[in-house]
Scaffold this motif. Structure first.
Motif, PDB file in Angstrom:
ATOM      1  N   GLU A 199       0.803  -1.222   0.000  1.00 10.29           N
ATOM      2  CA  GLU A 199       0.000   0.000   0.000  1.00 10.29           C
ATOM      3  C   GLU A 199       0.836   1.272   0.000  1.00 10.29           C
ATOM      4  N   ALA A 200       1.990   1.257   0.681  1.00  7.22           N
ATOM      5  CA  ALA A 200       2.771   2.482   0.868  1.00  7.22           C
ATOM      6  C   ALA A 200       3.174   3.148  -0.458  1.00  7.22           C
ATOM      7  N   PRO A 201       3.860   2.461  -1.367  1.00  6.00           N
ATOM      8  CA  PRO A 201       4.226   3.126  -2.632  1.00  6.00           C
ATOM      9  C   PRO A 201       3.025   3.416  -3.525  1.00  6.00           C
ATOM     10  N   LEU A 202       1.977   2.585  -3.432  1.00  2.00           N
ATOM     11  CA  LEU A 202       0.789   2.833  -4.254  1.00  2.00           C
ATOM     12  C   LEU A 202       0.078   4.112  -3.830  1.00  2.00           C
ATOM     13  N   VAL A 203       0.006   4.351  -2.523  1.00  6.84           N
ATOM     14  CA  VAL A 203      -0.610   5.589  -2.033  1.00  6.84           C
ATOM     15  C   VAL A 203       0.177   6.798  -2.520  1.00  6.84           C
ATOM     16  N   ALA A 204       1.507   6.712  -2.430  1.00  7.50           N
ATOM     17  CA  ALA A 204       2.340   7.825  -2.899  1.00  7.50           C
ATOM     18  C   ALA A 204       2.162   8.056  -4.393  1.00  7.50           C
ATOM     19  N   LYS A 205       1.983   6.979  -5.141  1.00  7.25           N
ATOM     20  CA  LYS A 205       1.845   7.087  -6.593  1.00  7.25           C
ATOM     21  C   LYS A 205       0.474   7.620  -7.008  1.00  7.25           C
ATOM     22  N   LEU A 206      -0.585   7.174  -6.318  1.00  4.77           N
ATOM     23  CA  LEU A 206      -1.941   7.463  -6.769  1.00  4.77           C
ATOM     24  C   LEU A 206      -2.565   8.689  -6.113  1.00  4.77           C
ATOM     25  N   THR A 207      -2.033   9.147  -4.986  1.00  9.35           N
ATOM     26  CA  THR A 207      -2.646  10.269  -4.272  1.00  9.35           C
ATOM     27  C   THR A 207      -2.801  11.523  -5.140  1.00  9.35           C
ATOM     28  N   PRO A 208      -1.782  11.964  -5.879  1.00  6.11           N
ATOM     29  CA  PRO A 208      -1.968  13.161  -6.719  1.00  6.11           C
ATOM     30  C   PRO A 208      -3.107  13.023  -7.721  1.00  6.11           C
ATOM     31  N   ALA A 209      -3.203  11.853  -8.363  1.00  9.71           N
ATOM     32  CA  ALA A 209      -4.263  11.645  -9.346  1.00  9.71           C
ATOM     33  C   ALA A 209      -5.638  11.650  -8.677  1.00  9.71           C
ATOM     34  N   LEU A 210      -5.740  11.064  -7.487  1.00  8.63           N
ATOM     35  CA  LEU A 210      -7.013  11.034  -6.768  1.00  8.63           C
ATOM     36  C   LEU A 210      -7.437  12.437  -6.355  1.00  8.63           C
ATOM     37  N   LEU A 211      -6.488  13.223  -5.871  1.00  6.28           N
ATOM     38  CA  LEU A 211      -6.806  14.589  -5.446  1.00  6.28           C
ATOM     39  C   LEU A 211      -7.238  15.451  -6.634  1.00  6.28           C
ATOM     40  N   LYS A 212      -6.609  15.239  -7.773  1.00  9.73           N
ATOM     41  CA  LYS A 212      -6.985  15.996  -8.971  1.00  9.73           C
ATOM     42  C   LYS A 212      -8.401  15.632  -9.428  1.00  9.73           C
ATOM     43  N   LYS A 230       5.528  16.583  -7.170  1.00  5.75           N
ATOM     44  CA  LYS A 230       5.714  15.324  -7.883  1.00  5.75           C
ATOM     45  C   LYS A 230       6.007  14.201  -6.890  1.00  5.75           C
ATOM     46  N   PRO A 231       5.310  13.053  -7.000  1.00  9.50           N
ATOM     47  CA  PRO A 231       5.559  11.938  -6.071  1.00  9.50           C
ATOM     48  C   PRO A 231       7.018  11.473  -6.161  1.00  9.50           C
ATOM     49  N   THR A 232       7.595  11.150  -5.008  1.00  6.59           N
ATOM     50  CA  THR A 232       8.988  10.706  -4.950  1.00  6.59           C
ATOM     51  C   THR A 232       9.102   9.456  -4.088  1.00  6.59           C
ATOM     52  N   SER A 233      10.276   8.877  -4.091  1.00 11.46           N
ATOM     53  CA  SER A 233      10.529   7.702  -3.251  1.00 11.46           C
ATOM     54  C   SER A 233      10.419   8.041  -1.769  1.00 11.46           C
ATOM     55  N   VAL A 234      10.761   9.274  -1.409  1.00 11.63           N
ATOM     56  CA  VAL A 234      10.664   9.696  -0.005  1.00 11.63           C
ATOM     57  C   VAL A 234       9.222   9.615   0.476  1.00 11.63           C
ATOM     58  N   MET A 235       8.281  10.007  -0.379  1.00  9.64           N
ATOM     59  CA  MET A 235       6.868   9.938  -0.015  1.00  9.64           C
ATOM     60  C   MET A 235       6.423   8.505   0.219  1.00  9.64           C
ATOM     61  N   ALA A 236       6.914   7.597  -0.607  1.00 15.22           N
ATOM     62  CA  ALA A 236       6.571   6.185  -0.441  1.00 15.22           C
ATOM     63  C   ALA A 236       7.092   5.657   0.890  1.00 15.22           C
ATOM     64  N   TRP A 237       8.330   5.990   1.236  1.00 14.11           N
ATOM     65  CA  TRP A 237       8.906   5.536   2.498  1.00 14.11           C
ATOM     66  C   TRP A 237       8.237   6.216   3.684  1.00 14.11           C
ATOM     67  N   GLN A 238       7.840   7.461   3.533  1.00  8.66           N
ATOM     68  CA  GLN A 238       7.095   8.141   4.601  1.00  8.66           C
ATOM     69  C   GLN A 238       5.797   7.399   4.906  1.00  8.66           C
ATOM     70  N   GLN A 239       5.111   6.973   3.862  1.00  3.25           N
ATOM     71  CA  GLN A 239       3.869   6.228   4.046  1.00  3.25           C
ATOM     72  C   GLN A 239       4.136   4.876   4.687  1.00  3.25           C
ATOM     73  N   TYR A 240       5.221   4.239   4.297  1.00  2.65           N
ATOM     74  CA  TYR A 240       5.590   2.936   4.872  1.00  2.65           C
ATOM     75  C   TYR A 240       5.804   3.053   6.377  1.00  2.65           C
ATOM     76  N   TYR A 241       6.605   4.027   6.792  1.00  4.83           N
ATOM     77  CA  TYR A 241       6.910   4.167   8.218  1.00  4.83           C
ATOM     78  C   TYR A 241       5.709   4.697   8.994  1.00  4.83           C
ATOM     79  N   LYS A 242       4.870   5.451   8.346  1.00  2.00           N
ATOM     80  CA  LYS A 242       3.621   5.875   8.981  1.00  2.00           C
ATOM     81  C   LYS A 242       2.750   4.663   9.272  1.00  2.00           C
TER      82      LYS A 242
END
Length: 253
Positions: free
Chosen positions: A34-47, A59-71
């Motif tokens: 779920e973590a990288p998918l949320v980072a990838k899809l969140t901008p499109a969902l918000l738009k 722009k989604p980055t790897s840092v966002m994916a890891w932030q979601q993972y640790y969250k």
């Protein structure tokens, strides 16, 4: 020592038969996906939600994916682990199974250490499974250089689990209620989080290991900058386990 290994084997069998290991692995696997998918899809969902509005998103980055993972790991994963492990000693006390084992010569200290070891193994396996999946998906979706130290960032969270599970085992030993371990863990976590508001305490606070690891991910902090928190975490885990052994030794089975 032989009693410890026999008890550990028994714990492994119980973890499998009661689906504790399977449930934990599946939940953490879901978090890893779920973590990288949320980072990838969140901008499109918000738009899509804000149609007709001008929304500027980074722009989604790897840092966002890891932030979601640790969250996921710190806000949900740790507490799922606590639920799974919280009844590990109290269940034995309720069912009276320890009476037979202790009567046959099993040392009570071996009971605590075997249960703690099994809980720790489950934590390591589930966490590494989720990490591996997140790592693969993040590398695929976000091939950037913004997260140069993903493995280094994992160790503080892994280390915090050493204390977290010792607290859960202690709580499970204090009462026959299966919720005591979870409640004690939640209370300690809340207390440590509140203490982290004070800068003088932050570098020694075990809960800093669950917050500052993202700085290790991006390279803005070094692994050994968290050394005081590592030391306090280890000391706290040893103290909790020693107290759990003392409590079980004095308890009437």
């Amino acid at each position: 020592m032989r009693g410890y290994w026999l008890m550990l084997q028994n714990e492994l069998i119980l973890a499998w038969r009661r689906y504790r290991l399977v449930v934990l692995a599946l939940v953490f696997l879901l978090f890893g996906i779920e973590a990288p998918l949320v980072a990838k899809l969140t901008p499109a969902l918000l738009k899509s939600i804000g149609q007709g509005m001008t929304i500027t998103l980074p722009k989604p980055t790897s840092v966002m994916a890891w932030q979601q993972y640790y969250k996921n790991m710190t806000q949900i994963g740790l507490f799922v682990l606590a639920i799974v492990a919280s009844g590990t000693v109290s269940r034995e006390l309720n069912e009276g199974t320890l009476v037979i084992l202790v009567a046959k010569g099993l040392r009570r200290n071996a009971v605590i250490m075997a249960k703690y070891t099994m809980a720790l193994l489950q934590w390591v396996v589930a966490l590494l499974l989720a990490f591996g999946v997140t790592y693969a998906y993040t590398a695929y979706y976000f091939p950037d250089d913004l997260s140069p130290h993903p493995w280094l960032a994992l160790w503080p969270l892994l280390w915090f689990g050493v204390l977290w599970l010792a607290i859960i085992i202690l709580g499970s030993t204090l009462s026959k209620s299966g919720f005591t371990g979870f409640l004690l863990g939640a209370g300690v976590y809340l207390g440590l989080t509140l203490l982290n508001m004070f800068k003088a305490v932050h570098r020694f606070n075990p809960v800093s290991l669950t917050n500052d690891n993202l700085a290790l991910l991006t390279g803005t902090k070094t692994f050994w900058s968290l050394a005081p928190a590592y030391a306090v975490t280890l000391a706290g885990a040893v103290a909790c386990l020693a107290l759990a052994m003392l409590v079980l030794k004095k308890r009437r089975l």
